[in-house]
Design an enzyme around this catalytic site. Sequence first.
Site, mmCIF file in Angstrom:
data_model
loop_
_atom_site.group_PDB
_atom_site.id
_atom_site.type_symbol
_atom_site.label_atom_id
_atom_site.label_comp_id
_atom_site.label_asym_id
_atom_site.label_seq_id
_atom_site.Cartn_x
_atom_site.Cartn_y
_atom_site.Cartn_z
ATOM 1 N N TYR A 178 0.785 -1.121 -0.008
ATOM 2 C CA TYR A 178 0.013 0.014 0.032
ATOM 3 C C TYR A 178 0.899 1.382 -0.052
ATOM 4 O O TYR A 178 1.901 1.333 0.886
ATOM 5 C CB TYR A 178 -0.885 0.023 1.294
ATOM 6 C CG TYR A 178 -1.718 1.198 1.532
ATOM 7 C CD1 TYR A 178 -2.857 1.520 0.463
ATOM 8 C CD2 TYR A 178 -1.712 2.019 2.480
ATOM 9 C CE1 TYR A 178 -3.690 2.460 0.699
ATOM 10 C CE2 TYR A 178 -2.351 3.446 2.495
ATOM 11 C CZ TYR A 178 -3.338 3.662 1.628
ATOM 12 O OH TYR A 178 -4.167 4.712 1.782
ATOM 13 N N ASP A 212 9.132 2.675 -0.279
ATOM 14 C CA ASP A 212 8.094 3.375 0.355
ATOM 15 C C ASP A 212 8.323 3.002 1.970
ATOM 16 O O ASP A 212 8.041 1.615 2.324
ATOM 17 C CB ASP A 212 6.554 2.792 0.097
ATOM 18 C CG ASP A 212 5.538 3.370 0.900
ATOM 19 O OD1 ASP A 212 5.738 3.984 1.712
ATOM 20 O OD2 ASP A 212 4.294 3.635 0.409
ATOM 21 N N LYS A 251 4.353 8.358 9.092
ATOM 22 C CA LYS A 251 4.184 7.691 10.354
ATOM 23 C C LYS A 251 5.084 8.234 11.657
ATOM 24 O O LYS A 251 4.871 9.369 12.148
ATOM 25 C CB LYS A 251 3.765 6.253 10.310
ATOM 26 C CG LYS A 251 2.774 5.943 9.393
ATOM 27 C CD LYS A 251 2.465 4.790 9.323
ATOM 28 C CE LYS A 251 1.117 4.666 8.581
ATOM 29 N NZ LYS A 251 1.079 3.965 7.341
HETATM 30 C C1 LIG Z 1 0.450 4.464 6.041
HETATM 31 C C2 LIG Z 1 1.033 4.490 4.787
HETATM 32 C C3 LIG Z 1 0.811 4.979 3.787
HETATM 33 C C4 LIG Z 1 0.091 6.184 3.754
HETATM 34 O O1 LIG Z 1 0.150 7.307 4.482
HETATM 35 P P1 LIG Z 1 -0.939 8.002 5.065
HETATM 36 O O2 LIG Z 1 -0.712 9.079 5.912
HETATM 37 O O3 LIG Z 1 -2.305 7.278 5.770
HETATM 38 O O4 LIG Z 1 -1.642 8.864 3.962
HETATM 39 C C5 LIG Z 1 1.734 5.017 2.650
HETATM 40 N N1 LIG Z 1 2.807 3.873 2.391
HETATM 41 C C6 LIG Z 1 2.826 3.032 3.541
HETATM 42 C C7 LIG Z 1 3.701 1.688 3.647
HETATM 43 C C8 LIG Z 1 2.057 3.084 4.592
HETATM 44 O O5 LIG Z 1 2.030 2.157 5.515
#
Ligand SMILES: *Cc1c(COP(=O)(O)O)cnc(C)c1O
Length: 430
Positions: free
Chosen positions: A142, A237, A270
């Site tokens: 994601y 990511d 995060k």
């Molecule tokens: C949480 C997450 C996102 C999205 O971040 P948001 O702050 O919820 O928009 C993108 N990539 C990864 C790997 C994530 O865990």
Amino acid sequence: MDRNLDLFERSKRTIPGGVNSPVRAFKAVGGTPRFVQRAQGAYCWDANGQRYIDYIGSWGPMILGHGHPEVLAAVQSALGEGFSFGAPTEREVELAEAIVEHVPSMDMVRLVSSGTEAGMSALRLARGYTGRNKIIKFEGCYHGHADALLVKAGSGLATFGHPTSAGVPADVVKDTLVLTYNDVEGIHAAFDQYGSEIACVMIEPIAGNMNFVRASVPFMSACRELCTQHGALLILDEVMSGFRVDLGSAQALYAQAIPGFQPDLTALGKVIGGGMPLAAFGGRREVMEQLAPLGPVYQAGTLSGNPVATACGLATLRAIAKPGFFDALAAQTKRLVDGVVQAGRDAGVAVCGDCQGGMFGLFLLPELPQNYGQVMTSSNEQFNRFFHGMLDRGIYLAPALYEAGFVSGAHSDADIDATVAAAREVFASF
Ligand SMILES: *Cc1c(COP(=O)(O)O)cnc(C)c1O
């Protein structure tokens, strides 16, 4: 009287599904979501005053636990100076410097407000820099809810995906190739076919949105080599894994196994906001200099680098950079995973788990899965029984079997022991 239920019923009248992010609605596991009233350290309390040991930690950011005194003091002091200026501040420079200090692949960094923005902007930058359109992502990873990334695999070996959401035009995802995670042959085949058209490969190095699945070293190595060979960018990511699995993020661990390993771009979020809306993307100077106002790739944000959020993030990064923090966190997380796995095995339940730093995955499977398809062979019904059994015993795990869990620096030995004891009771009733 159940105040969680009352609030959920009330919420559903004005907020779609009663929640501002879908997984909070407990749709996968059933039952009533807990409305959190407050949180402190390793605990949160719901609207009924019930206490839980929190293994969600706001889905990753709360690596120090809730209300850490140094973070709280930094935020309180920043609040007195103003909430938002829409002008540059010294603190955002300090945060950018702290990020690049710990993540050597990042020469430069741009701050944004969410992981979605970080992923979406990194993608635009990769396309702008390479002048190419096609991108590769992996099923089960994601990267936020940008249109081009809300894609699932079609059928066949190297296929272009289908939108996973209504409202995403097929045209917008026609350049997104969706491959199987950890499939070395698959990525070779995709580059053989489309190599000169691929702008980037985007990947969660330790995927936390299909529970917890590591990219194997040969797979990550193939991603890096193929990108270099074909002039594509490798985007890690690390919105979830960044500053969560290691102070240097997951890429530091791959650099130990693959000499000279570095991504071209990294997305963070995060943990770097410590619970405030803050995220970032960054990487090689030459690529980052393509961003406006230096270059032709546009990207902007009214609240980007917000002074309160940067104070929170900076205090968080300073606290986790203290010697010994990650060693202690990793040991505590491992104790949890080992304890729960043993509890399952003692009860004759097939359980396995993995962890790195303060991030973990538990699977009701005999062995660790390597890709999304394998993760999803896990029984929903069994997971839901485990989830609700734990919740009834005051243990708050992520309400879906495809989500990773998080331990914080505030989780004590007693918290871990209580969690393992709860798991023992739940598995005994399986
Ligand atoms: C949480 C997450 C996102 C999205 O971040 P948001 O702050 O919820 O928009 C993108 N990539 C990864 C790997 C994530 O865990």
